[in-house]
Design an enzyme around this catalytic site. Structure first.
Site, PDB file in Angstrom:
ATOM      1  N   TRP A  60       0.858  -1.192   0.000  1.00 12.32           N
ATOM      2  CA  TRP A  60       0.000   0.000   0.000  1.00 12.32           C
ATOM      3  C   TRP A  60       0.889   1.235   0.000  1.00 12.32           C
ATOM      4  CZ3 TRP A  60      -4.994   0.708  -0.845  1.00 12.32           C
ATOM      5  CH2 TRP A  60      -5.603   1.891  -0.441  1.00 12.32           C
ATOM      6  N   SER A  94      -0.502  -3.363   5.659  1.00 11.84           N
ATOM      7  CA  SER A  94       0.105  -3.486   6.985  1.00 11.84           C
ATOM      8  C   SER A  94      -0.580  -4.543   7.844  1.00 11.84           C
ATOM      9  CB  SER A  94       0.058  -2.128   7.701  1.00 11.84           C
ATOM     10  OG  SER A  94       0.852  -1.178   7.020  1.00 11.84           O
ATOM     11  N   PHE A  95      -1.873  -4.746   7.619  1.00 12.14           N
ATOM     12  CA  PHE A  95      -2.620  -5.722   8.412  1.00 12.14           C
ATOM     13  C   PHE A  95      -2.072  -7.135   8.220  1.00 12.14           C
ATOM     14  CE2 PHE A  95      -6.418  -8.020   9.888  1.00 12.14           C
ATOM     15  CZ  PHE A  95      -6.760  -7.253  10.988  1.00 12.14           C
ATOM     16  N   GLU A  96      -1.438  -7.394   7.073  1.00 11.55           N
ATOM     17  CA  GLU A  96      -0.917  -8.722   6.771  1.00 11.55           C
ATOM     18  C   GLU A  96       0.516  -8.928   7.263  1.00 11.55           C
ATOM     19  OE1 GLU A  96      -4.342  -7.781   4.774  1.00 11.55           O
ATOM     20  OE2 GLU A  96      -2.459  -6.766   4.252  1.00 11.55           O
ATOM     21  N   LEU A 118       2.498   1.947   5.667  1.00 13.80           N
ATOM     22  CA  LEU A 118       1.820   3.222   5.854  1.00 13.80           C
ATOM     23  C   LEU A 118       0.335   2.954   6.013  1.00 13.80           C
ATOM     24  CD1 LEU A 118       1.834   6.348   5.839  1.00 13.80           C
ATOM     25  CD2 LEU A 118       1.600   6.237   3.350  1.00 13.80           C
ATOM     26  N   VAL A 119      -0.195   3.316   7.186  1.00 11.77           N
ATOM     27  CA  VAL A 119      -1.616   3.115   7.478  1.00 11.77           C
ATOM     28  C   VAL A 119      -2.305   4.476   7.411  1.00 11.77           C
ATOM     29  CG1 VAL A 119      -3.313   2.279   9.133  1.00 11.77           C
ATOM     30  CG2 VAL A 119      -1.067   1.168   8.975  1.00 11.77           C
ATOM     31  N   VAL A 120      -3.237   4.617   6.474  1.00 14.88           N
ATOM     32  CA  VAL A 120      -3.955   5.881   6.324  1.00 14.88           C
ATOM     33  C   VAL A 120      -5.445   5.620   6.301  1.00 14.88           C
ATOM     34  CG1 VAL A 120      -2.052   6.964   5.078  1.00 14.88           C
ATOM     35  CG2 VAL A 120      -3.838   5.791   3.802  1.00 14.88           C
ATOM     36  N   ARG A 126      -9.393   1.439   8.895  1.00 13.22           N
ATOM     37  CA  ARG A 126      -8.111   1.689   8.253  1.00 13.22           C
ATOM     38  C   ARG A 126      -7.226   2.725   8.935  1.00 13.22           C
ATOM     39  NH1 ARG A 126      -5.710  -1.690   5.476  1.00 13.22           N
ATOM     40  NH2 ARG A 126      -4.481  -0.002   4.592  1.00 13.22           N
ATOM     41  N   SER A 151       9.384  -2.065  14.167  1.00 14.06           N
ATOM     42  CA  SER A 151       8.281  -1.494  13.398  1.00 14.06           C
ATOM     43  C   SER A 151       8.613  -0.127  12.828  1.00 14.06           C
ATOM     44  CB  SER A 151       7.028  -1.382  14.269  1.00 14.06           C
ATOM     45  OG  SER A 151       6.005  -0.710  13.562  1.00 14.06           O
TER      46      SER A 151
END
Length: 203
Positions: A60, A94-96, A118-120, A126, A151
């Protein structure tokens, strides 16, 4: 031409001051110029045993997250872990990352695992939920397997799909890549010493 006019009296006083305070050029001793010195080279400690690192990154916003990987590889090599000793894996988001990190840790092939993503905002789950879940899961992986996990999964408070934001976070990820490489190398050195002391019966 527009020029600022000075007060005539001020010009006179300035000229008198310059005349009184002027020193002939020959009377001023020339200071020797400092010798050209190369900046000191940082010397990082070397590992006793070979290290191997898994770098897991999310796809992502791949071009943004890639800056973290590039900076990490350069810095970790400067800290005596060669590029060929780092295996790079890509996951959808990122979840994986945590499941992949756990499977990689269980192989006992890697002395450390680094996660980058990158979590947006992009849906109901999300943002804070995903980031919090990922960080907690990564902590669980390292505690269960005793393989350190680092991390570089970032969660900006606000992210807009604009060129300015993309450029800002590219630079930010590059900084984080250096920081996570430093943390990774220093932790591996610390664990190497600690495990050596435990094996020797010192602790």
């Amino acid at each position: 031409m527009n020029q600022m006019l000075q007060d005539p009296q001020a010009e006179i006083e300035q000229a008198e001051t310059e005349a009184i305070g002027a020193v002939p050029q020959a009377a001023v001793p020339a200071e020797p110029s400092p010798p050209d010195e190369a900046p000191p080279t940082l010397s990082h400690p070397r590992f006793t045993k070979p290290q191997r690192v898994a770098f897991v990154q999310s796809a992502w916003h791949r071009d943004v997250v890639a800056e973290c990987r590039i900076a990490f590889l350069a810095e970790i090599e400067a800290r005596h872990i060669a590029r060929e000793r780092v295996d790079v894996f890509e996951v959808p988001g990122s979840f994986e990352i945590p499941l992949h990190a756990q499977l990689l840790a269980k192989t006992r092939r890697y002395t450390a695992i680094v996660a980058a993503g990158l979590v947006v905002d992009g849906g109901i789950y999300r943002h804070e939920f995903v980031a919090d879940t990922v960080i907690k899961a990564l902590m669980d992986v390292q505690l269960r397997t005793e393989v350190p996990v680092f991390s570089a999964v970032l969660t900006p408070q606000q992210f807009h799909e604009t060129q300015a934001h993309f450029e800002f976070f590219r630079k930010h990820f590059a900084v984080k890549g250096i920081e996570v490489a430093e943390a990774c190398a220093n932790t591996l050195l610390s664990l190497e010493r600690l495990r050596g002391q435990v094996a020797a019966g010192i602790m």
